[in-house]
Design an enzyme around this catalytic site. Structure first.
Site, PDB file in Angstrom:
ATOM      1  N   TYR A 176      16.296 -16.633  20.364  1.00 22.40           N
ATOM      2  CA  TYR A 176      15.261 -16.798  19.344  1.00 22.40           C
ATOM      3  C   TYR A 176      13.864 -16.764  19.980  1.00 22.40           C
ATOM      4  O   TYR A 176      12.888 -16.422  19.330  1.00 22.40           O
ATOM      5  CB  TYR A 176      15.477 -18.108  18.572  1.00 22.40           C
ATOM      6  CG  TYR A 176      14.823 -18.114  17.215  1.00 22.40           C
ATOM      7  CD1 TYR A 176      15.084 -17.108  16.280  1.00 22.40           C
ATOM      8  CD2 TYR A 176      13.944 -19.122  16.851  1.00 22.40           C
ATOM      9  CE1 TYR A 176      14.474 -17.106  15.047  1.00 22.40           C
ATOM     10  CE2 TYR A 176      13.329 -19.136  15.603  1.00 22.40           C
ATOM     11  CZ  TYR A 176      13.606 -18.129  14.709  1.00 22.40           C
ATOM     12  OH  TYR A 176      12.997 -18.133  13.470  1.00 22.40           O
ATOM     13  N   LYS A 183       7.923 -21.029  14.693  1.00 19.57           N
ATOM     14  CA  LYS A 183       8.482 -21.704  13.521  1.00 19.57           C
ATOM     15  C   LYS A 183       8.280 -23.221  13.594  1.00 19.57           C
ATOM     16  O   LYS A 183       8.144 -23.886  12.561  1.00 19.57           O
ATOM     17  CB  LYS A 183       9.975 -21.381  13.383  1.00 19.57           C
ATOM     18  CG  LYS A 183      10.270 -19.934  13.001  1.00 19.57           C
ATOM     19  CD  LYS A 183       9.811 -19.605  11.587  1.00 19.57           C
ATOM     20  CE  LYS A 183      10.303 -18.232  11.162  1.00 19.57           C
ATOM     21  NZ  LYS A 183       9.901 -17.892   9.777  1.00 19.57           N
TER      22      LYS A 183
END
Length: 275
Positions: A176, A183
């Site tokens: 990720y 995020k």
């Protein structure tokens, strides 16, 4: 009958809970940003919100994406269909100006966009370029702040602002990479916006779905490995779908969530609870 739900739900249902809910969002108007195709989380949200009675404005990124998004906007009877590239100066202001001129007010915004340059997304966080990190933050996080700023004066009777996050904001998820810090910033932004806008009855949420096979997710390296791990670890041993995310979003937009704000809402089949 919830025809949109039947079109996007992958599994047939003997009893559709949405049909029972009926028109709980009748009279509400909202902006959906991030529809790219029929597999988009934003489209799952748009289809559910429209099925529950909401009137929608839908955006598309550019002329190349327009041909994919326009048929979906027509299917859900979007009242407004507008271009929006958040990196283009003045583009967002034009969208909200058009909404103000057409509707005069706004009840909700669904922010479902994210981007990072491929070389930065596929590399280590420690190797991320300054420009790549800035662009990822600009598109994925700061644009939500801008939308809140433009939406605030239109939410005359209160409203709700929702953005899409992911579990990689809370814990390290393989591959990720830079989107994890981005995020995390987005979830913190939702909390601060909730604190600042609460007195105006504007509620703010980050919705955190499990891994979904969207076009955006396909840019993550070894995404199939991430999906397989989620299926194996989640309590129900399956992925959620965009319709399930849409139902939760409809709840948050509707009056049922009036006592909630600033939260990260997980729609991942319980995956985030499993060590």
């Amino acid at each position: 009958m919830d025809e949109q739900a039947l079109k996007i739900d992958p599994l047939p249902k003997v009893w559709d809970p949405d049909a029972r809910i009926g028109q709980m969002l009748e009279g509400k108007r909202g902006l959906i940003v991030g529809v790219a195709n029929a597999d988009s989380i934003a489209y799952g949200c748009a289809a559910k919100l429209r099925a529950f009675g909401a009137e929608l404005a839908v955006t598309y990124l550019n002329e190349k994406s327009k041909r994919f998004v326009e048929p979906l906007a027509e299917q859900i009877e979007a009242s407004l269909f507008l271009p929006l590239d958040v990196e283009e100066p003045g583009a967002m202001e034009k969208v909200f100006k058009r909404i103000g001129e057409t509707w005069g007010e706004l009840d909700f915004v669904i922010h479902s966009i994210a981007f990072a340059p491929r070389e930065d997304l596929h590399g280590r966080v420690v190797d991320c370029s300054k420009d790549g990190f800035a662009q990822a933050m600009r598109v994925s996080c700061y644009s939500f702040i801008e939308m809140a700023r433009y939406a605030e004066p239109l939410m005359k009777n209160g409203g709700s602002l929702l953005t899409m996050s992911y579990y990689g904001a809370d814990k390290v998820v393989n591959h990720y990479n830079v989107m994890g810090p981005v995020k995390s910033a987005l979830q913190a932004t939702a909390r601060y916006l909730a604190a600042e806008l609460g007195e105006k009855n504007i509620r703010v949420y980050a919705v955190s779905p499990g891994p979904l096979k969207t076009r955006a997710a396909s840019g993550i390296a070894d995404f199939d490995e991430l999906v397989d791990a989620a299926v194996k670890r989640s309590p129900a041993h399956r992925l959620v779908d965009i319709a399930e995310v849409g139902r939760v979003v409809a709840f948050l937009v509707g009056g049922g969530a009036s006592g909630m704000t600033g939260d990260t809402i997980y729609v991942d089949g319980g995956l985030h609870n499993v060590a």
